[in-house]
Design a protein around this motif. Structure first.
Motif, PDB file in Angstrom:
ATOM      1  N   ASN A 205     -45.543 -62.446 -70.348  1.00 45.46           N
ATOM      2  CA  ASN A 205     -45.565 -63.007 -71.873  1.00 45.46           C
ATOM      3  C   ASN A 205     -44.642 -62.448 -72.665  1.00 45.46           C
ATOM      4  O   ASN A 205     -44.031 -63.070 -73.663  1.00 45.46           O
ATOM      5  CB  ASN A 205     -47.041 -62.745 -72.329  1.00 45.46           C
ATOM      6  CG  ASN A 205     -47.924 -63.565 -71.925  1.00 45.46           C
ATOM      7  OD1 ASN A 205     -47.939 -64.359 -71.260  1.00 45.46           O
ATOM      8  ND2 ASN A 205     -49.365 -63.152 -72.055  1.00 45.46           N
ATOM      9  N   LYS A 206     -44.375 -61.144 -72.424  1.00 42.83           N
ATOM     10  CA  LYS A 206     -43.349 -60.334 -73.312  1.00 42.83           C
ATOM     11  C   LYS A 206     -41.966 -60.922 -72.851  1.00 42.83           C
ATOM     12  O   LYS A 206     -41.150 -61.300 -73.804  1.00 42.83           O
ATOM     13  CB  LYS A 206     -43.258 -58.969 -73.025  1.00 42.83           C
ATOM     14  CG  LYS A 206     -42.315 -58.207 -74.229  1.00 42.83           C
ATOM     15  CD  LYS A 206     -42.543 -56.656 -73.839  1.00 42.83           C
ATOM     16  CE  LYS A 206     -41.611 -55.806 -74.707  1.00 42.83           C
ATOM     17  NZ  LYS A 206     -41.775 -54.474 -74.457  1.00 42.83           N
ATOM     18  N   GLU A 208     -41.122 -63.926 -71.855  1.00 40.47           N
ATOM     19  CA  GLU A 208     -41.023 -65.234 -72.275  1.00 40.47           C
ATOM     20  C   GLU A 208     -40.865 -65.446 -73.841  1.00 40.47           C
ATOM     21  O   GLU A 208     -40.094 -66.075 -74.334  1.00 40.47           O
ATOM     22  CB  GLU A 208     -42.274 -66.159 -72.121  1.00 40.47           C
ATOM     23  CG  GLU A 208     -42.464 -66.395 -70.381  1.00 40.47           C
ATOM     24  CD  GLU A 208     -44.155 -66.910 -70.247  1.00 40.47           C
ATOM     25  OE1 GLU A 208     -44.550 -67.216 -70.829  1.00 40.47           O
ATOM     26  OE2 GLU A 208     -43.993 -66.724 -68.778  1.00 40.47           O
ATOM     27  N   ASP A 209     -41.393 -64.505 -74.274  1.00 37.57           N
ATOM     28  CA  ASP A 209     -41.332 -64.178 -75.916  1.00 37.57           C
ATOM     29  C   ASP A 209     -39.833 -64.142 -76.274  1.00 37.57           C
ATOM     30  O   ASP A 209     -39.236 -64.306 -77.043  1.00 37.57           O
ATOM     31  CB  ASP A 209     -42.160 -63.171 -76.614  1.00 37.57           C
ATOM     32  CG  ASP A 209     -43.858 -63.732 -76.478  1.00 37.57           C
ATOM     33  OD1 ASP A 209     -44.006 -64.901 -76.352  1.00 37.57           O
ATOM     34  OD2 ASP A 209     -44.687 -62.967 -76.637  1.00 37.57           O
ATOM     35  N   GLN A 210     -39.518 -62.997 -75.494  1.00 34.20           N
ATOM     36  CA  GLN A 210     -37.790 -62.461 -75.709  1.00 34.20           C
ATOM     37  C   GLN A 210     -36.876 -63.766 -75.469  1.00 34.20           C
ATOM     38  O   GLN A 210     -35.901 -63.867 -76.121  1.00 34.20           O
ATOM     39  CB  GLN A 210     -37.606 -61.320 -74.659  1.00 34.20           C
ATOM     40  CG  GLN A 210     -38.341 -60.035 -75.064  1.00 34.20           C
ATOM     41  CD  GLN A 210     -37.489 -59.282 -76.079  1.00 34.20           C
ATOM     42  OE1 GLN A 210     -37.257 -59.580 -77.119  1.00 34.20           O
ATOM     43  NE2 GLN A 210     -37.745 -58.014 -75.945  1.00 34.20           N
ATOM     44  N   HIS A 212     -37.545 -66.906 -75.541  1.00 35.55           N
ATOM     45  CA  HIS A 212     -37.747 -67.764 -76.646  1.00 35.55           C
ATOM     46  C   HIS A 212     -37.054 -67.359 -77.974  1.00 35.55           C
ATOM     47  O   HIS A 212     -36.462 -68.199 -78.744  1.00 35.55           O
ATOM     48  CB  HIS A 212     -39.261 -67.746 -77.065  1.00 35.55           C
ATOM     49  CG  HIS A 212     -40.138 -69.112 -76.341  1.00 35.55           C
ATOM     50  ND1 HIS A 212     -39.631 -70.402 -76.100  1.00 35.55           N
ATOM     51  CD2 HIS A 212     -40.824 -68.834 -75.293  1.00 35.55           C
ATOM     52  CE1 HIS A 212     -40.344 -71.081 -75.325  1.00 35.55           C
ATOM     53  NE2 HIS A 212     -41.143 -70.234 -74.915  1.00 35.55           N
ATOM     54  N   SER A 213     -37.061 -66.203 -78.381  1.00 35.29           N
ATOM     55  CA  SER A 213     -36.475 -65.592 -79.559  1.00 35.29           C
ATOM     56  C   SER A 213     -34.988 -65.723 -79.253  1.00 35.29           C
ATOM     57  O   SER A 213     -34.237 -66.139 -80.198  1.00 35.29           O
ATOM     58  CB  SER A 213     -36.791 -63.987 -79.622  1.00 35.29           C
ATOM     59  OG  SER A 213     -36.008 -63.210 -78.663  1.00 35.29           O
ATOM     60  N   TYR A 219     -33.454 -63.245 -81.462  1.00 31.93           N
ATOM     61  CA  TYR A 219     -33.364 -62.027 -80.765  1.00 31.93           C
ATOM     62  C   TYR A 219     -32.646 -60.879 -81.104  1.00 31.93           C
ATOM     63  O   TYR A 219     -31.543 -60.806 -81.881  1.00 31.93           O
ATOM     64  CB  TYR A 219     -32.754 -62.451 -79.622  1.00 31.93           C
ATOM     65  CG  TYR A 219     -32.761 -61.228 -78.473  1.00 31.93           C
ATOM     66  CD1 TYR A 219     -33.956 -60.750 -77.711  1.00 31.93           C
ATOM     67  CD2 TYR A 219     -31.410 -60.911 -77.820  1.00 31.93           C
ATOM     68  CE1 TYR A 219     -33.572 -59.757 -76.901  1.00 31.93           C
ATOM     69  CE2 TYR A 219     -31.455 -59.985 -77.121  1.00 31.93           C
ATOM     70  CZ  TYR A 219     -32.501 -59.302 -76.540  1.00 31.93           C
ATOM     71  OH  TYR A 219     -32.222 -58.184 -75.675  1.00 31.93           O
TER      72      TYR A 219
END
Length: 607
Positions: A205-206, A208-210, A212-213, A219
């Motif tokens: 999850n982390k 994928e969040d990075q 996406h940012s 980012y």
């Protein structure tokens, strides 16, 4: 055999040698004729669209199975051809994106075929997902490579047909495949991010969040969260460093001496360019949107002049050197306060006004105005090689002379920035053989840096009443454009501090017209300053010039001047001496050594 095997293979996923048999069945369906090559995603999407339509138009169930087998074979071959094309063109991002999507519907990159016959929903998924992903990828690629690579990775690890769940084990295998495929093209930021997650337990999850940012442009690098081992290694490297002694320094990497109290130092400090000296001004410092690029504006202080000049030059403004210094309201009011407004004035007061000062008169000496070529040379000494090459191309387009030999203000060496001439090209028309001018004209286009052309050199002894730069402009363009900056140009002053000893160069390129001054491409070089003080530049020009032109006055013909003239006279190259203080001269009897008088002579007649 195909009809017997296909039902059992479809029903059982544990069928022995399933991939091998499917490959054999698909190969047996291909015709021997040459297949059409697939080289882009749009072609593959068209094939998938036609496959959907063909399945929809096939009614009998028996024929439908045969059509699916045929279409599976065609789609597999198309995917294989497109992957082959991507590998040949080194388009590894597009290849990874394609394989990530097609693998979901059972394609094997090693066997180059599908593990089972494609059904209608699978073809729909493949078509829609590929079309959507490639459109998004192309959009992000136009914004930045970083965003497009982040999209490829997040698509690769999360793409699914919604019938199956992507487990962490599957994600890990997919990420390993993507890293292997993209290892030669992966940017440092993406590589560091993936390495940070791969060193420990991956929190998907982390990650994928990075990613996406990165795609969203929000980012931020995490500079604090570094491993202890990495910090320890870096500290160890730093602690091992020590300053090298003078004997250990490599001679090929000279240390630039600091600026002393010299003319160059004064000019650079006045223009506030000292932080960029030497060679620290880069493209990112110049390619900015400011008041000079947004609207027509003149500099209001000295430090605005170089950047105003650069903005005008980068916009290919041929009047870039005609910069007007904008005075402040306080200076205007101060100058107007000393002007008498009364109409009654005697002749004695008028003639003696310059010698009379009131107690309130401001007699402070104003700083000397900057010579504009000092601004250009200050920019040269502060620009790195890439920026100066860019500036040189703009100077060339504006038909300005270019620095060929430049004395270094911190050392006694002479710089030859020939590397900045590499992108310059020139075109001209002339007869193929110069001896026969009636021959048909031929067009030439060449890199001027590597093209041998005759060179005419101009130099002067002492201070002369005639300007050699104006004479050269008359030869180049009939005084229509100031290729070589001269004393009568707007912004010129009495003394130039940084141009002394500089050799400038420009080229005359005939257009094949009747009024051409010359019938071939010729380089003109101009030695700035008194030639008697610049022995290195004179010796270089004596060895490279085809014709030498000297502007002089007899009062300045001392022992050094006579020594240079002796070399010029004894040289096999033609010599033209232009006497600025002579009205008439006796005609010599030598064909290639000529003396001409300049005083009271019409320049058009001379040219």
């Amino acid at each position: 055999m195909r009809l017997l095997l296909l039902p059992d293979i479809e029903e059982s996923e544990s069928f022995l040698e399933r991939v091998f048999i499917m490959t054999w069945l698909n190969e047996s369906r291909r015709e021997i004729k040459k297949e059409e090559s697939v080289k882009n995603v749009s072609q593959l999407c068209n094939i998938l669209q036609l496959a959907k339509m063909e399945i929809q138009n096939t009614s009998p169930l028996k024929d439908l199975q045969e059509v699916k087998v045929k279409l599976t074979s065609e789609i597999a071959f198309s995917v294989f051809m497109l992957c082959k094309h991507f590998r040949e063109m080194k388009q590894m991002e597009e290849l990874s994106l394609l394989l990530s999507i097609v693998t979901v519907v059972g394609y094997s990159d090693t066997a180059n075929t599908f593990q089972s016959v494609l059904d209608y929903p699978e073809i729909i998924f493949f078509h829609d997902e590929l079309n959507k992903a490639m459109e998004k990828y192309s959009s992000l690629r136009r914004e930045s490579i970083l965003k497009s690579q982040a999209f490829v990775i997040i698509t690769g690890i999360t793409v699914t047909n919604r019938l199956t769940r992507v487990t962490p084990e599957v994600k890990k295998k997919r990420l390993s495949f993507l890293e292997s495929n993209l290892k030669d093209v992966l940017l440092e930021d993406i590589g560091n991010l993936l390495q940070e997650f791969s060193e420990g337990l991956i929190v998907w999850n982390k990650l994928e969040d990075q990613l996406h940012s990165i795609m969203n442009g929000t980012y931020q690098k995490n500079t604090k969260d570094e491993s202890a081992e990495y910090v320890k290694t870096k500290l160890g490297t730093v602690l091992k460093r020590r300053p090298r002694s003078k004997s250990e320094r490599n001679e090929s990497e000279p240390v630039m001496p600091p600026l002393t109290d010299s003319p160059c130092c004064n000019v650079i400090e006045r223009l506030q360019l000292k932080p960029f000296f030497p060679k620290k001004l880069t493209m990112s410092d110049v390619l900015l949107i400011d008041k000079f690029s947004l609207y027509e504006s003149q500099p209001s202080s000295d430090h605005d002049i170089p950047f105003c000049f650069l903005q005008k030059l980068l916009m290919i403004d041929y009047k870039a050197r005609q910069i007007v210094f904008k005075t402040t309201n306080a200076e205007t009011e101060s100058s107007e306060s000393n002007v008498q407004t009364t109409n009654a004035i005697s002749l004695e007061d008028f003639l003696g006004a310059t010698d009379i000062f009131n107690d309130n008169t401001d007699c402070s000496v104003k700083p000397a105005s900057l010579h504009f070529m000092d601004v250009q040379m200050a920019v040269y000494h502060c620009s790195d090689m890439f920026l100066w090459q860019y500036i040189t191309s703009k100077l060339s387009i504006c038909q300005f002379a270019l620095p060929l030999l430049v004395p270094n203000p911190s050392t006694t060496k002479i710089e030859l920035p020939i590397w900045s001439f590499r992108p310059l090209k020139r075109s001209w028309k002339c007869a193929d053989t110069l001896s026969n001018q009636s021959a048909p004209l031929k067009s030439f286009t060449a890199n001027i840096c590597s093209t041998p052309v005759p060179m005419v050199t101009f130099m002067r002894f002492g201070r002369c009443t005639s300007s050699k730069s104006q004479i050269m402009n008359g030869l180049l363009n009939h005084q229509k454009h100031d290729t070589f900056y001269h004393r009568d140009c707007k912004g010129s002053s009495n003394e130039s501090l940084l141009m002394d000893g500089v050799v400038e160069i420009s080229w005359y390129c005939p257009a094949g017209n009747k009024d051409d001054q010359f019938n071939e491409c010729i380089a003109f070089t101009n030695l700035r300053g008194d030639a008697r003080k610049h022995d290195k530049q004179v010796q270089f020009l004596l060895e490279t010039s085809s014709i030498n032109v000297v502007v002089l006055m007899e009062d300045y013909l001392d022992s050094i001047g006579k020594e240079i003239l002796t070399q010029l006279v004894q040289s096999p190259n033609p010599l033209i001496c232009l006497y600025a203080d002579k009205t008439n001269l006796a005609k010599g009897n030598h064909k290639t050594k000529v003396k001409l008088a300049l005083r009271n002579r019409n320049q058009s007649e001379l040219i």
